[in-house]
Scaffold this motif. Structure first.
Motif, short mmCIF file in Angstrom:
data_model
loop_
_atom_site.label_atom_id
_atom_site.label_comp_id
_atom_site.label_asym_id
_atom_site.label_seq_id
_atom_site.Cartn_x
_atom_site.Cartn_y
_atom_site.Cartn_z
N PHE A 1 -5.32 -3.39 7.26
CA PHE A 1 -5.21 -2.38 6.23
C PHE A 1 -6.42 -2.47 5.30
N SER A 2 -7.06 -1.31 5.11
CA SER A 2 -8.30 -1.26 4.34
C SER A 2 -8.01 -1.07 2.86
N GLU A 3 -9.06 -1.11 2.06
CA GLU A 3 -8.92 -0.87 0.62
C GLU A 3 -8.40 0.54 0.36
N ASN A 4 -8.82 1.48 1.19
CA ASN A 4 -8.33 2.85 1.03
C ASN A 4 -6.83 2.94 1.32
N ASP A 5 -6.39 2.22 2.35
CA ASP A 5 -4.95 2.18 2.66
C ASP A 5 -4.17 1.61 1.48
N ILE A 6 -4.69 0.54 0.92
CA ILE A 6 -4.02 -0.13 -0.19
C ILE A 6 -4.01 0.76 -1.43
#
Length: 389
Positions: free
Chosen positions: A137-142
């Motif tokens: 999970f990427s920073e954008n997902d988070i």
């Protein structure tokens, strides 16, 4: 008496008064129509499920799997087309056109910056969000998860394409002696632990799912569907039934969930059949239609049986399975309660309405139990076919 029980009593009292008013104002016809409208109200419920994640996260494949469609079938979501990822696309569920699954482009790109992204996807109208990744999970997902959490919407973290991970590890020299099942367990635990560390701020141990949309019978695909059903129940009865009627993974827990939902319909169906006694044979028709609905819900109709048999590699046993389902139908048509109702004459005193109501409830409960048991048998047969693949 606790608060929950008091609320249930108030709800029952309101529904009873509602039916009484319908009868006083519009007579028997109005009462039957009110009951039928309540039974069908779930068909008008709109459910929006947003599927979020970066390109190649497996969103389109999941959307197809959720709807029991292939990419090349009418209505299937195109798979592997990265140009489609830049557009917002909505896909209706074939079992209910009011259930919409949305494929969203990844957030954070030049075309889809964070600023204005939530407004662009009409964030407020969604019931559930599924955040997907095939890696980490990427920073954008988070960031998306934080925004969803602020709005108190339900969301799930889904790690996709797990079968590929297993196959890749199986090919490694050091894993040649490990059984696939053992390797799956080891890798799955590693993925869970990595996700928990990555998503530590959300305290979401029970909200992480490892799936492979091409292998729905394995991993957490069914578990995710069960969570969707349970969480829909907390929104409304209508959304609960609407989403339960759509989800198609016929594992034992989901079969049991469907049975519990269908049982809630029985008193109203029996009441409608009882009052329909005044129009000859209409009561029998109502009961047979409901039993056919049970069969469809448990994937015991011809199309679903054939599709499941193909996937499970048991086509040679399909005719016997279909024959056993037909036997259930024959038994239902010969049930004592159905014969008892058939003998009751229309336009006779209220006592016949009471008899029809009681016999209808018993009939539907028995029929549902038999159809459920047959669905369990078919499920076990399908699983046996997969195991011996």
């Amino acid at each position: 008496m606790d608060a929950k029980n008091r609320e249930w009593i108030r709800l029952i009292e309101r529904k009873t008064e509602h039916l009484r008013s319908a009868f006083i104002e519009k007579g028997m016809t109005g009462l039957c129509k009110t009951i039928q409208n309540e039974l069908d109200s779930w068909k008008n419920e709109t459910i929006n499920i947003g599927v979020l994640g970066e390109a190649e996260a497996g969103k389109s494949t999941y959307i197809n799997a959720l709807r029991n469609l292939d990419a090349d079938e009418p209505g299937g979501a195109p798979v592997g087309n990265t140009n489609m990822t830049s557009k917002i696309r909505s896909y209706d569920h074939p079992n209910n056109k009011n259930v919409h699954i949305w494929d969203f482009p990844g957030v954070g790109s030049t075309n889809n910056p964070k600023d204005g992204y939530l407004e662009k996807i009409e964030f407020a109208k969604f019931d559930f969000f599924i955040i997907m990744t095939s890696k980490r999970f990427s920073e954008n997902d988070i960031w998306l998860a934080r925004e969803i959490k602020k709005k108190r919407k339900k969301f799930y973290f889904v790690r996709t394409q797990f079968e590929d991970d297993v196959e890749n590890e199986m090919e490694k020299k050091e894993n040649k002696e490990i059984q696939k099942k053992d390797l799956e367990s080891i890798l799955k635990q590693k993925v869970y632990e990595d996700c928990k560390r990555n998503l530590e701020e959300f305290k979401c141990e029970d909200n992480i799912f490892v799936i492979d949309s091409y292998v729905k019978s394995s991993y957490d695909f069914e578990k995710l569907e069960t969570h969707l059903i349970h969480d829909a129940f907390n929104i409304s009865d209508g959304k609960h039934l609407a989403i339960t009627s759509c989800l198609t993974v016929m594992t034992l827990p989901s079969l049991k969930e469907k049975k519990l939902v269908l049982e809630k319909r029985i008193p109203k169906i029996a009441l409608r059949a009882a009052f329909a006694l005044r129009v000859k044979d209409t009561d029998i028709m109502i009961l047979k239609e409901e039993m056919e609905f049970y069969k469809q819900q448990f994937n015991l109709n011809e199309r679903s049986l054939r599709r499941d048999a193909e996937v499970s590699n048991i086509m040679e046993r399909l005719s016997k399975i279909e024959e056993s389902v037909q036997h259930i139908e024959k038994e239902s048509n010969e049930m004592e309660e159905l014969n008892e109702i058939d003998k009751l004459m229309p336009f006779l005193p209220v006592i016949n309405i009471r008899k029809t109501y009681k016999a209808s409830k018993t009939l539907l409960q028995k029929a549902l139990e038999r159809i459920y048991e047959k669905a369990v048998d078919v499920n076990l047969t399908m699983m046996e076919g997969l195991t011996h693949d």
